[in-house]
Design a protein around this motif. Structure first.
Motif, PDB file in Angstrom:
ATOM      1  N   UNK A  67       5.927  -0.119  -2.192  1.00  0.00           N
ATOM      2  CA  UNK A  67       6.442   0.468  -0.953  1.00  0.00           C
ATOM      3  C   UNK A  67       7.125  -0.631  -0.143  1.00  0.00           C
ATOM      4  N   UNK A  68       8.323  -0.350   0.356  1.00  0.00           N
ATOM      5  CA  UNK A  68       9.067  -1.304   1.182  1.00  0.00           C
ATOM      6  C   UNK A  68       9.278  -0.720   2.568  1.00  0.00           C
ATOM      7  N   UNK A  69       8.990  -1.529   3.593  1.00  0.00           N
ATOM      8  CA  UNK A  69       9.108  -1.088   4.989  1.00  0.00           C
ATOM      9  C   UNK A  69       9.960  -2.086   5.764  1.00  0.00           C
ATOM     10  N   UNK A  70      10.940  -1.559   6.510  1.00  0.00           N
ATOM     11  CA  UNK A  70      11.753  -2.366   7.416  1.00  0.00           C
ATOM     12  C   UNK A  70      11.015  -2.477   8.754  1.00  0.00           C
ATOM     13  N   UNK A  71      10.890  -3.708   9.259  1.00  0.00           N
ATOM     14  CA  UNK A  71      10.115  -3.942  10.470  1.00  0.00           C
ATOM     15  C   UNK A  71      11.020  -4.085  11.691  1.00  0.00           C
ATOM     16  N   UNK A  72      10.565  -3.602  12.853  1.00  0.00           N
ATOM     17  CA  UNK A  72      11.311  -3.873  14.085  1.00  0.00           C
ATOM     18  C   UNK A  72      11.079  -5.306  14.540  1.00  0.00           C
ATOM     19  N   UNK A  73      11.941  -5.782  15.424  1.00  0.00           N
ATOM     20  CA  UNK A  73      11.826  -7.166  15.888  1.00  0.00           C
ATOM     21  C   UNK A  73      10.507  -7.416  16.607  1.00  0.00           C
ATOM     22  N   UNK A  74       9.947  -6.394  17.243  1.00  0.00           N
ATOM     23  CA  UNK A  74       8.721  -6.572  18.029  1.00  0.00           C
ATOM     24  C   UNK A  74       7.453  -6.340  17.202  1.00  0.00           C
ATOM     25  N   UNK A  75       7.561  -6.231  15.891  1.00  0.00           N
ATOM     26  CA  UNK A  75       6.379  -6.014  15.062  1.00  0.00           C
ATOM     27  C   UNK A  75       5.401  -7.177  15.220  1.00  0.00           C
ATOM     28  N   UNK A  76       4.129  -6.900  15.437  1.00  0.00           N
ATOM     29  CA  UNK A  76       3.156  -7.992  15.601  1.00  0.00           C
ATOM     30  C   UNK A  76       2.897  -8.710  14.281  1.00  0.00           C
ATOM     31  N   UNK A  77       2.383  -9.917  14.374  1.00  0.00           N
ATOM     32  CA  UNK A  77       2.093 -10.702  13.170  1.00  0.00           C
ATOM     33  C   UNK A  77       1.060 -10.019  12.279  1.00  0.00           C
ATOM     34  N   UNK A  78       0.199  -9.216  12.883  1.00  0.00           N
ATOM     35  CA  UNK A  78      -0.861  -8.573  12.106  1.00  0.00           C
ATOM     36  C   UNK A  78      -0.485  -7.243  11.512  1.00  0.00           C
ATOM     37  N   UNK A  79       0.810  -6.882  11.515  1.00  0.00           N
ATOM     38  CA  UNK A  79       1.229  -5.588  10.978  1.00  0.00           C
ATOM     39  C   UNK A  79       1.087  -5.570   9.463  1.00  0.00           C
ATOM     40  N   UNK A  80       0.290  -4.649   8.941  1.00  0.00           N
ATOM     41  CA  UNK A  80       0.111  -4.488   7.496  1.00  0.00           C
ATOM     42  C   UNK A  80       0.133  -2.993   7.173  1.00  0.00           C
ATOM     43  N   UNK A  81       0.481  -2.689   5.921  1.00  0.00           N
ATOM     44  CA  UNK A  81       0.584  -1.298   5.493  1.00  0.00           C
ATOM     45  C   UNK A  81      -0.673  -0.883   4.748  1.00  0.00           C
ATOM     46  N   UNK A  82      -1.131   0.334   5.015  1.00  0.00           N
ATOM     47  CA  UNK A  82      -2.217   0.955   4.265  1.00  0.00           C
ATOM     48  C   UNK A  82      -1.672   2.211   3.587  1.00  0.00           C
ATOM     49  N   UNK A  83      -2.219   2.523   2.404  1.00  0.00           N
ATOM     50  CA  UNK A  83      -1.722   3.662   1.633  1.00  0.00           C
ATOM     51  C   UNK A  83      -2.911   4.496   1.166  1.00  0.00           C
ATOM     52  N   UNK A  84      -2.823   5.834   1.356  1.00  0.00           N
ATOM     53  CA  UNK A  84      -3.926   6.731   1.050  1.00  0.00           C
ATOM     54  C   UNK A  84      -3.454   7.870   0.155  1.00  0.00           C
ATOM     55  N   UNK A  85      -4.294   8.262  -0.799  1.00  0.00           N
ATOM     56  CA  UNK A  85      -4.017   9.441  -1.606  1.00  0.00           C
ATOM     57  C   UNK A  85      -4.619  10.651  -0.906  1.00  0.00           C
ATOM     58  N   UNK A  86      -4.328  11.903  -1.367  1.00  0.00           N
ATOM     59  CA  UNK A  86      -4.730  13.090  -0.595  1.00  0.00           C
ATOM     60  C   UNK A  86      -6.210  13.216  -0.300  1.00  0.00           C
ATOM     61  N   UNK A  87      -7.086  12.687  -1.163  1.00  0.00           N
ATOM     62  CA  UNK A  87      -8.522  12.827  -0.889  1.00  0.00           C
ATOM     63  C   UNK A  87      -9.033  11.812   0.119  1.00  0.00           C
ATOM     64  N   UNK A  88      -8.113  11.008   0.701  1.00  0.00           N
ATOM     65  CA  UNK A  88      -8.485  10.028   1.708  1.00  0.00           C
ATOM     66  C   UNK A  88      -8.806   8.657   1.164  1.00  0.00           C
ATOM     67  N   UNK A  89      -8.818   8.486  -0.153  1.00  0.00           N
ATOM     68  CA  UNK A  89      -9.103   7.179  -0.727  1.00  0.00           C
ATOM     69  C   UNK A  89      -7.956   6.222  -0.450  1.00  0.00           C
ATOM     70  N   UNK A  90      -8.311   5.014  -0.013  1.00  0.00           N
ATOM     71  CA  UNK A  90      -7.303   3.999   0.269  1.00  0.00           C
ATOM     72  C   UNK A  90      -6.990   3.220  -1.003  1.00  0.00           C
ATOM     73  N   UNK A  91      -5.697   3.084  -1.305  1.00  0.00           N
ATOM     74  CA  UNK A  91      -5.278   2.282  -2.444  1.00  0.00           C
ATOM     75  C   UNK A  91      -5.242   0.820  -2.022  1.00  0.00           C
TER      76      UNK A  91
END
Length: 384
Positions: free
Chosen positions: A307-331
């Motif tokens: 997954x690729x995400x374009x960040x805004x200039x004001x994105x904090x240093x701690x910005x990270x992506x989380x990904x979940x499947x339909x049953x709520x399990x985090x990949x």
């Protein structure tokens, strides 16, 4: 020292799905990582800045090394020898290792069906004239499976002792440690475990660890990210050198170190790999832009999810992506890579199950407690 504290804070803030470490394990891990990482991080800092390396910030690359180091320091606790020994050992290395849920490698339940089975033996190298190692090795290293989807090249290996040879029976896993170097030194020196693909060096994503299958068989899966590979994926000529393996017991000496015994043997493996992306599914965000964050690409491959995400200039240093499947399990995220100017980040997560046709993605600030949700997306996937 401030940079080291920053790195440690980032490490501490990462979400962990496994059972928390005991106090003793945490102390051993802290001491080992600090010893192996601190001098490397501070010595390389100016060099990395001068070269303008943008693939990962310094703490990110140190963290990747520390995660791999953790696998060796803390043991492969998810190995289930009873289960493994109950299986007839065939070439299905991916299936076996993915049952073990080895934390530092990408996970998938689809690779056994997608991988190309092989039976390519490695060639044992003759010991150097001044080597203190034995004259020959009794062990056989074999390439059992190859998988490549254009994003990653993944190989499955087995190391076996001859029938009746019990020299591997006392070990819980085999770890690579050439010359006593830490994992960071192995990667930086392009030591054994580096894969040459058409002459270009690719270092593995996860630590070089063989997990126990039975008394005379150990198996490993190596993940090589092709993001920086510049050659053709039509027919990749690959060469892998393997050496410096240590038989490791899941017990400690008085100093808190795992008991290890160096194994004789150095092997060179030659094979050809071809990429195929026909099983990759392209995801479509319902609304690509959310709060200034823009999702620009989603690929659900049988072996991983990118997954690729374009960040805004004001994105904090701690910005990270989380990904979940339909049953709520985090990949679990195994790798993240900013682009050259830091305006976008590409994340590699575990594979989406083939039956799932939807994902939820959240950009969160991991430096807040509770986590602040910065953006959220719903993603549609073609049926597998």
């Amino acid at each position: 020292m401030a940079d080291l504290h920053t790195f440690w804070a980032e490490l501490d803030a990462l979400p962990m799905d496994d059972t928390p470490l005991t106090a003793a394990e945490a102390d051993r891990l802290s001491a080992a990582v600090l010893e192996k990482v601190h001098n490397k991080a501070t010595a390389k800092k100016a060099v990395h800045r001068a070269k303008k390396v943008h693939h990962l910030p310094l703490w990110g690359r140190v963290l990747a090394g520390a995660a791999a180091c953790m696998a060796v320091l803390c043991g492969v606790n998810s190995v289930n020898p009873a289960l493994a020994e109950g299986l007839p050992f065939v070439g299905d290395v991916f299936s076996f290792l993915n049952q073990q849920r080895f934390k530092t490698q990408l996970q998938s339940d689809q690779l056994a069906a997608q991988a190309q089975p092989t039976a390519v033996p490695a060639v044992p190298d003759a010991p150097a004239a001044d080597s203190t190692a034995g004259e020959s090795t009794p062990y056989t290293l074999t390439l059992n499976q190859v998988y490549c989807d254009g994003l990653y090249l993944r190989i499955g290996l087995t190391l076996t002792a001859p029938e009746g040879d019990t020299t591997l029976a006392g070990y819980d896993w085999l770890a690579q440690d050439p010359g006593g170097k830490g994992w960071l030194a192995i990667c930086e020196d392009h030591a054994d475990g580096t894969l040459l693909v058409d002459g270009q060096a690719l270092t593995p994503l996860n630590g070089f660890v063989f997990q126990r299958v039975d008394d005379h068989t150990f198996a490993a899966v190596m993940d090589y990210d092709l993001a920086d590979y510049t050659g053709s994926t039509d027919a990749m000529d690959c060469t892998l050198a393997v050496a410096g393996l240590n038989g490791t017991q899941d017990t400690h000496d008085a100093a808190g170190h795992y008991l290890q015994t160096a194994l004789d043997g150095r092997w060179t493996l030659h094979f050809t790999a071809t990429a195929g992306d026909t099983a990759n599914r392209i995801g479509t965000p319902v609304e690509p832009e959310a709060n200034g964050y823009t999702m620009t690409g989603v690929i659900a491959a049988p072996g991983e999810t990118r997954v690729t995400v374009q960040l805004p200039a004001e994105a904090p240093d701690g910005a990270v992506l989380q990904l979940f499947i339909p049953d709520g399990q985090k990949l679990q995220c195994a790798n993240s890579r900013p682009n050259d100017d830091g305006s976008a980040v590409t994340y590699d997560f575990d594979a989406v199950p083939a039956e799932d046709a939807a994902l939820t993605a959240r950009m969160v600030n991991k430096n807040t407690d509770p986590l602040t949700v910065l953006a959220q997306w719903q993603i549609a996937l073609p049926q597998g």
